[in-house]
Design a protein around this motif. Structure first.
Motif, PDB file in Angstrom:
ATOM      1  N   ILE A  69      13.264  -5.427  -8.127  1.00  0.00           N
ATOM      2  CA  ILE A  69      13.447  -4.461  -9.205  1.00  0.00           C
ATOM      3  C   ILE A  69      12.097  -3.865  -9.579  1.00  0.00           C
ATOM      4  N   PRO A  70      11.951  -2.552  -9.508  1.00  0.00           N
ATOM      5  CA  PRO A  70      10.655  -1.944  -9.857  1.00  0.00           C
ATOM      6  C   PRO A  70      10.245  -2.266 -11.288  1.00  0.00           C
ATOM      7  N   GLN A  71       8.977  -2.498 -11.482  1.00  0.00           N
ATOM      8  CA  GLN A  71       8.455  -2.798 -12.804  1.00  0.00           C
ATOM      9  C   GLN A  71       8.383  -1.524 -13.651  1.00  0.00           C
ATOM     10  N   GLY A  72       8.778  -1.629 -14.921  1.00  0.00           N
ATOM     11  CA  GLY A  72       8.638  -0.508 -15.833  1.00  0.00           C
ATOM     12  C   GLY A  72       9.852   0.386 -15.944  1.00  0.00           C
ATOM     13  N   LEU A  73      11.009  -0.039 -15.404  1.00  0.00           N
ATOM     14  CA  LEU A  73      12.216   0.775 -15.539  1.00  0.00           C
ATOM     15  C   LEU A  73      12.572   0.945 -17.004  1.00  0.00           C
ATOM     16  N   ASN A  74      12.914   2.178 -17.379  1.00  0.00           N
ATOM     17  CA  ASN A  74      13.287   2.476 -18.764  1.00  0.00           C
ATOM     18  C   ASN A  74      14.037   3.789 -18.773  1.00  0.00           C
ATOM     19  N   ASP A  75      14.619   4.096 -19.921  1.00  0.00           N
ATOM     20  CA  ASP A  75      15.217   5.397 -20.136  1.00  0.00           C
ATOM     21  C   ASP A  75      14.229   6.464 -19.681  1.00  0.00           C
ATOM     22  N   LEU A  92      13.868   4.552  -4.612  1.00  0.00           N
ATOM     23  CA  LEU A  92      14.419   4.958  -3.318  1.00  0.00           C
ATOM     24  C   LEU A  92      14.004   4.008  -2.195  1.00  0.00           C
ATOM     25  N   ALA A  93      12.848   3.356  -2.353  1.00  0.00           N
ATOM     26  CA  ALA A  93      12.359   2.448  -1.315  1.00  0.00           C
ATOM     27  C   ALA A  93      13.002   1.071  -1.393  1.00  0.00           C
ATOM     28  N   THR A  94      13.560   0.704  -2.545  1.00  0.00           N
ATOM     29  CA  THR A  94      14.037  -0.677  -2.726  1.00  0.00           C
ATOM     30  C   THR A  94      15.516  -0.789  -3.067  1.00  0.00           C
ATOM     31  N   ALA A  95      16.183   0.310  -3.380  1.00  0.00           N
ATOM     32  CA  ALA A  95      17.562   0.250  -3.875  1.00  0.00           C
ATOM     33  C   ALA A  95      18.477   1.119  -3.028  1.00  0.00           C
ATOM     34  N   THR A  96      19.771   0.938  -3.226  1.00  0.00           N
ATOM     35  CA  THR A  96      20.782   1.819  -2.639  1.00  0.00           C
ATOM     36  C   THR A  96      21.049   2.931  -3.633  1.00  0.00           C
ATOM     37  N   VAL A  97      20.876   4.179  -3.204  1.00  0.00           N
ATOM     38  CA  VAL A  97      20.907   5.320  -4.120  1.00  0.00           C
ATOM     39  C   VAL A  97      21.831   6.409  -3.582  1.00  0.00           C
TER      40      VAL A  97
END
Length: 225
Positions: A69-75, A92-97
């Motif tokens: 999970i990328p650090q700093g995710l927020n609204d 985009l590099a770590t998740a299914t989008v």
């Protein structure tokens, strides 16, 4: 505050919202609650661009990898443009989008709510890995999904997955509007992304609307009559 109190009273023991004075901070708890109930993977979905006078509404669906999970995710509204761009690349590099949009024409022939939900539905259905459960930002879960879901008020401030979707949708739409500014330079789309700023309204007043304008929105609706 009344809304927050009502939500606090109706919150289950599993909910991360236990104290009405606590600031909203996104976590992975809602996703883990769904996982404990037998749903996995869990997608978050959000949209960007409900309010502008021009351009599409863009929706994104994101399934995060719990181990990356990328650090700093927020609204997305709480982040700078530069930080959104950084997180966009990480997501985009770590998740299914998956990303989908509804055009200004689609918005005008239905309405902004229906067009937003349809874009969200298509984004969710477009995921390369089908979601078992969906968390959506706002009051509605799109109809026509192959899985159950839950609408979360201010979900982009409560769920990492919804926050990630909000960032992807926002950055994608901002990039689209920047490109639109090259095609239609009279309106300054790159500066305001189609929102009703004085610069944008002045451009409409001088040049009239372009094909990207939402003719069902005021003040453009007057010109369409």
């Amino acid at each position: 505050m009344c809304e927050l109190r009502r939500m606090t009273r109706s919150t289950s023991p599993d909910s991360p919202m236990l104290f009405e004075d606590a600031p909203l901070v996104p976590t992975f708890e809602l996703e883990l609650i769904a996982r404990r109930a037998g749903h996995w993977p869990v997608a978050g979905a959000d949209e960007a661009g409900r309010g502008p006078l021009a351009g599409p509404v863009v929706a994104a669906a994101v399934i995060l990898d719990p181990e990356r999970i990328p650090q700093g995710l927020n609204d997305s509204k709480q982040l700078t443009a530069a930080r959104r761009e950084e997180l966009f690349v990480e997501i985009l590099a770590t998740a299914t989008v998956s990303i989908a949009s509804s055009s200004a024409g689609r918005i005008d022939t239905t309405d902004i709510r229906k067009a937003s939900l349809d874009a969200m539905r298509r984004a969710i259905c477009g995921l390369a890995v089908p979601a078992s459960y969906v968390l959506t930002d706002g009051l509605d879960v799109p109809a026509g999904l192959a899985c159950p879901g839950k609408a979360v008020v201010k979900g982009d401030a409560r769920s990492f997955s919804i926050a990630a979707a909000s960032i992807v949708a926002k950055v994608t739409r901002d990039r689209m509007m920047a490109r639109a500014g090259i095609v239609f330079p009279a309106y300054g789309f790159a500066a305001h992304a189609g929102y009703g700023t004085p610069q944008h309204r002045a451009g409409i007043e001088e040049h009239g609307p372009c094909p990207l304008h939402r003719m069902s929105f005021r003040p453009l609706r007057k010109e369409a009559v």
